[in-house]
Design an enzyme around this catalytic site. Sequence first.
Site, short mmCIF file in Angstrom:
data_model
loop_
_atom_site.label_atom_id
_atom_site.label_comp_id
_atom_site.label_asym_id
_atom_site.label_seq_id
_atom_site.Cartn_x
_atom_site.Cartn_y
_atom_site.Cartn_z
N ASP A 80 -5.21 1.14 -0.60
CA ASP A 80 -5.65 2.30 -1.39
C ASP A 80 -6.20 1.89 -2.75
OD1 ASP A 80 -3.22 1.52 -2.53
OD2 ASP A 80 -2.11 3.18 -1.68
N ASN A 149 8.97 9.10 -2.57
CA ASN A 149 8.88 10.28 -1.70
C ASN A 149 8.58 9.89 -0.25
OD1 ASN A 149 6.25 9.45 -1.86
ND2 ASN A 149 5.43 11.35 -2.69
N HIS A 151 6.08 7.91 0.80
CA HIS A 151 4.67 7.66 1.15
C HIS A 151 4.45 6.20 1.51
CE1 HIS A 151 3.31 6.92 -3.34
NE2 HIS A 151 3.74 5.81 -2.80
N GLU A 156 0.83 10.97 1.16
CA GLU A 156 1.92 11.75 0.59
C GLU A 156 2.55 12.64 1.66
OE1 GLU A 156 2.68 10.57 -2.15
OE2 GLU A 156 1.32 10.96 -3.80
P1 PGA Z 1 6.36 0.50 -6.16
O1 PGA Z 1 5.43 1.48 -5.32
O2 PGA Z 1 6.32 -0.81 -5.45
O3 PGA Z 1 5.71 0.44 -7.52
O4 PGA Z 1 7.72 1.12 -6.17
C1 PGA Z 1 5.55 1.52 -3.94
C2 PGA Z 1 4.63 2.56 -3.37
O5 PGA Z 1 4.33 3.55 -4.06
O6 PGA Z 1 4.20 2.40 -2.23
#
Ligand code: PGA
Length: 264
Positions: A80, A149, A151, A156
């Site tokens: 992404d 959450n 994702h 999302e």
């Molecule tokens: P993070 O993000 O490694 O900064 O916790 C993980 C994600 O959002 O997939």
Amino acid sequence: MKGHTKMRLKANGITVYVTKSYEEMSKKAAGIVMAQVIIKPDSILGFATGGTPIGMYKEMVRIYQNDGVDFSQIKTFNLDEYFPIKRDNQQSYAYYMDHNLFKHIHIPSNNIHIPDGESCDVALECETYNEQLYQNGGIDLQVLGIGNNGHIGFNEPDVCFEARTHLVQLDQETIEANARFFASEEEVPRQAISMGIGNIMHSRKILMLVSGKSKANIISKTLFGSISPTLPASILQLHNDVTVILDEEAAEEVLGNPEYTRLL
Ligand code: PGA
């Protein structure tokens, strides 16, 4: 299972390694990615960003510098990119990948694919990204983190699983979680271009990294809960080659769930 692993489990068909620290998790993950490159030098690798895989990239660079593993034939696809964002913005995932990995290894720039956060035709950009994934035969090994959450990529929680690369409205929770990388929450872009769940599920192997107490609950629900687009990562239960590497803090609730099988 020695070395970086404290314990190896099966949870709903998913292989789970529990390591004792962030460093051990990162080393274990780097070992798996490097083994993929050694076994298949022209691998298609899917990469993730965020705080979690930084240690893995660091370890990959260390192994590259010490052992000279050849990255020149791999192709990479990132999950992404924020939208809109300039490539040279230090918070763009293009900048992140360059800073944490690409500038330290020899990889032709044509082999690197990251959604274009500067595109003036975002629908075309999504379509082109899907096409490039397809033309290259899909991903051999996809690295994933997980959001608070649930994702994966920037898919999302939703009422349905979005299959293909698409433009996403970021959840408030994601904006707040990622504000730590920006000067203020206001600066976090509200949208992103993300591979879809179908793109991710078509990967031949998936490697998920999870670190810290704050992820203990969501990873336990991902592995043992019902499969639903309200927890996008739960769909990984339906993939036949997923490895999840946890550090001890992230493993807390998984180890509290009696439904796993401990492997020797
Ligand atoms: P993070 O993000 O490694 O900064 O916790 C993980 C994600 O959002 O997939």
